[in-house]
Motif scaffolding. Structure first.
Motif, PDB file in Angstrom:
ATOM      1  N   GLY A  10       0.993  -1.251   0.096  1.00  0.00           N
ATOM      2  CA  GLY A  10       0.325   0.110   0.426  1.00  0.00           C
ATOM      3  C   GLY A  10       1.075   1.163   0.120  1.00  0.00           C
ATOM      4  O   GLY A  10       1.711   1.433   0.692  1.00  0.00           O
ATOM      5  N   ALA A  11       0.663   2.063  -1.080  1.00  0.00           N
ATOM      6  CA  ALA A  11       1.242   3.683  -1.228  1.00  0.00           C
ATOM      7  C   ALA A  11       1.079   4.519  -1.290  1.00  0.00           C
ATOM      8  O   ALA A  11       0.862   5.810  -0.651  1.00  0.00           O
ATOM      9  CB  ALA A  11       2.331   3.409  -2.326  1.00  0.00           C
ATOM     10  N   GLY A 127     -15.865   7.103  -4.014  1.00  0.00           N
ATOM     11  CA  GLY A 127     -15.965   7.202  -5.220  1.00  0.00           C
ATOM     12  C   GLY A 127     -16.143   6.966  -6.277  1.00  0.00           C
ATOM     13  O   GLY A 127     -15.316   7.949  -7.617  1.00  0.00           O
ATOM     14  N   LEU A 248     -16.466   4.183   5.888  1.00  0.00           N
ATOM     15  CA  LEU A 248     -15.578   3.523   5.149  1.00  0.00           C
ATOM     16  C   LEU A 248     -15.184   1.936   6.294  1.00  0.00           C
ATOM     17  O   LEU A 248     -15.371   1.644   7.386  1.00  0.00           O
ATOM     18  CB  LEU A 248     -14.336   4.230   5.379  1.00  0.00           C
ATOM     19  CG  LEU A 248     -14.007   5.575   4.941  1.00  0.00           C
ATOM     20  CD1 LEU A 248     -12.450   5.676   4.929  1.00  0.00           C
ATOM     21  CD2 LEU A 248     -13.966   5.210   3.281  1.00  0.00           C
ATOM     22  N   VAL A 292      -5.629  10.601   7.649  1.00  0.00           N
ATOM     23  CA  VAL A 292      -4.860  10.824   7.162  1.00  0.00           C
ATOM     24  C   VAL A 292      -3.568  11.064   8.208  1.00  0.00           C
ATOM     25  O   VAL A 292      -2.467   9.922   8.465  1.00  0.00           O
ATOM     26  CB  VAL A 292      -4.761  11.885   5.805  1.00  0.00           C
ATOM     27  CG1 VAL A 292      -4.687  13.343   6.720  1.00  0.00           C
ATOM     28  CG2 VAL A 292      -3.029  11.503   5.509  1.00  0.00           C
TER      29      VAL A 292
END
Ligand SMILES: Cc1cc2nc3c(=O)[nH]c(=O)nc-3n(C[C@H](O)[C@H](O)[C@H](O)COP(=O)(O)OP(=O)(O)OC[C@H]3O[C@@H](n4cnc5c(N)ncnc54)[C@H](O)[C@@H]3O)c2cc1C
Length: 418
Positions: A10-11, A127, A248, A292
């Motif tokens: 995962g980047a 999305g 999420l 984040v």
């Protein structure tokens, strides 16, 4: 330390922070992501499109670093024997050896079924944002953003900046709940409050409605309008796109491949971000939804731990603060059980196999429903409908089988015979 480079999967922000920490310790690192560009969900589109100084600083430190191998456009789909993984690299198989890994596989959107949600023109909130960031034109199109959670504002802001006409932003949570969230932000997360105010201002006046829920999407060959319920009154709003998401859910597929334990839908990680599996650390949304800052803080700590190094007091403080925000987020945007009523017996729940709620309701669990109705047997392998059934009927989460993502027979042919 490692015979092979340490694998970061995962980047996104977590993966980039982990890779940076690992390279800073002088270790080799291979960073794998299915997307062609680094950045994950929030920094989608790659370095040229980032507007976050933290992303730019990370990229500055990572690009051209000889210790880092970028494996982009490659998805991990299965184990390929002891200490080996099978990757699908644009349809071509690749076998990757590993002995230490940091899982930074992020999250996906929670979609809940309601009448008309399978019409062309209806997407998740994130999305639609991802499609727009990927270049889909929305200029002049009427867009309704709906569901619940901070992602609605971010998605609405992206739509507005790209020339879309926001017909409505419908947040399911009522205003008093949002006010409590804002008060919580004001106490310990002022930067987040400022960000929310900025996003709110960027979507224009009069479009945001709290305590409003889209109960139906209407159309023929595509979406034409939505019915919105607010204070017991239904209103029809014409639109070209509906972007509707309810938060999420962590992506656990890769963790399951490694045998990592999970609880409440999140990978379990200890104070060093170590999972229950030896040599595997995890960071970011996959260990719990928090945004984040949590991804960056946990990614750094996981990367250091994978190199046998302890985090600094500042690293730990950043993670504690991010976890506090995650707690506030969870408390403020928990799923309201009343949303179950959106799904009528006629509503399609498994959109890959066209299975309606009426058929599923006859079953007592996911396994029986899957065997008798084909729910979860399509391309998404239950990622969407399985999570929806967990919420709608309280069923256990569907277990995943390898390959954990759809792939071609040509890729699978690379698996060893045993
Ligand atoms: C659709 C969507 C849109 C979002 N938009 C915003 C936003 O605008 N603002 C905001 O603050 N937050 C947004 N978020 C929340 C966001 O997830 C976090 O803020 C942050 O990006 C989390 O970082 P992460 O590194 O944990 O995960 P992510 O950024 O999700 O990165 C995970 C990466 O892992 C890769 N991956 C997963 N499994 C595999 C595999 N098997 N093989 C190869 N690669 C794999 C994925 O492709 C992805 O690039 C969004 C989330 C979603 C789901």
């Amino acid at each position: 330390m490692s015979a092979h480079p340490i694998l970061v999967i995962g980047a996104g922000p977590a993966g980039l922070a982990a890779a940076h920490a690992i390279a800073s310790c002088g270790e080799r690192v291979a960073i794998v992501d299915e997307n062609p560009q680094a950045g994950g969900q929030i920094w989608r589109g790659g370095p040229g499109r980032w507007h976050d100084r933290r992303a730019d600083a990370l990229w500055e430190a990572l690009r051209g670093n000889a210790l880092i191998e970028w494996i982009s456009g490659a998805r991990i789909v299965a184990k390929a024997g002891e200490g080996r993984l099978l990757l699908d690299e644009g349809g071509t198989p690749r076998d990757l050896a590993w002995d230490h890994a940091v899982l930074c596989t992020g999250a996906r959107e929670l979609l809940l079924p309601f009448p008309g949600w399978t019409l062309p023109g209806v997407t998740g909130a994130g999305g639609l944002q991802a499609l727009v960031k990927g270049g889909m034109p929305v200029a002049g199109k009427r867009v309704v953003v709906a569901g619940s959670g901070p992602l609605l504002l971010a998605a609405a802001s992206t739509v507005r900046k790209s020339g879309g006409k926001l017909a409505l932003v419908a947040e399911h949570q009522p205003m008093p709940e949002l006010a409590r969230f804002a008060a919580g932000l004001a106490i310990s997360h002022r930067n987040k409050l400022a960000q929310a105010i900025r996003l709110g201002a960027s979507i224009g006046a009069g479009v945001f409605h709290a305590g409003a829920t889209v109960i139906e999407a209407k159309g023929d060959t595509r979406l034409r309008s939505v019915v919105v319920r607010r204070n017991g009154r239904d209103t029809e709003v014409e639109c070209d796109f509906l972007a509707c998401g309810f938060g999420l859910v962590p992506s656990l597929e890769t963790a399951m491949l490694f045998g990592c334990r999970s609880e409440g839908g999140c990978i379990i990680a200890d104070s060093t971000q170590q999972t229950s599996a030896t040599g595997i650390w995890a960071a970011g949304e996959s260990t719990g939804i928090g945004g984040v800052d949590k991804a960056l803080a946990e990614g750094r700590i996981a990367g250091l731990a994978a190199c046998g190094k302890a985090p600094s007091a500042q690293d730990l403080k950043a993670r504690t603060q991010a976890h506090r925000f995650a707690g506030l987020l969870g408390k403020s945007f928990g799923l309201d059980k009343a949303l179950r009523a959106l799904c009528t017996p006629e509503t399609i729940v498994c959109r890959c196999e066209d299975v309606r709620a009426a058929e599923l309701m006859q079953h007592t669990g996911w396994r029986s429903a899957k065997l008798q109705t084909r729910a979860g047997m399509g391309a998404c392998q239950g990622r969407v409908c399985g999570t929806a059934c967990q919420f709608l009927y309280g069923w256990e989460a569907p277990g995943l089988r390898e390959p954990v993502f759809p792939t071609s027979a040509a890729v699978l042919a690379r698996l060893p015979d045993d």
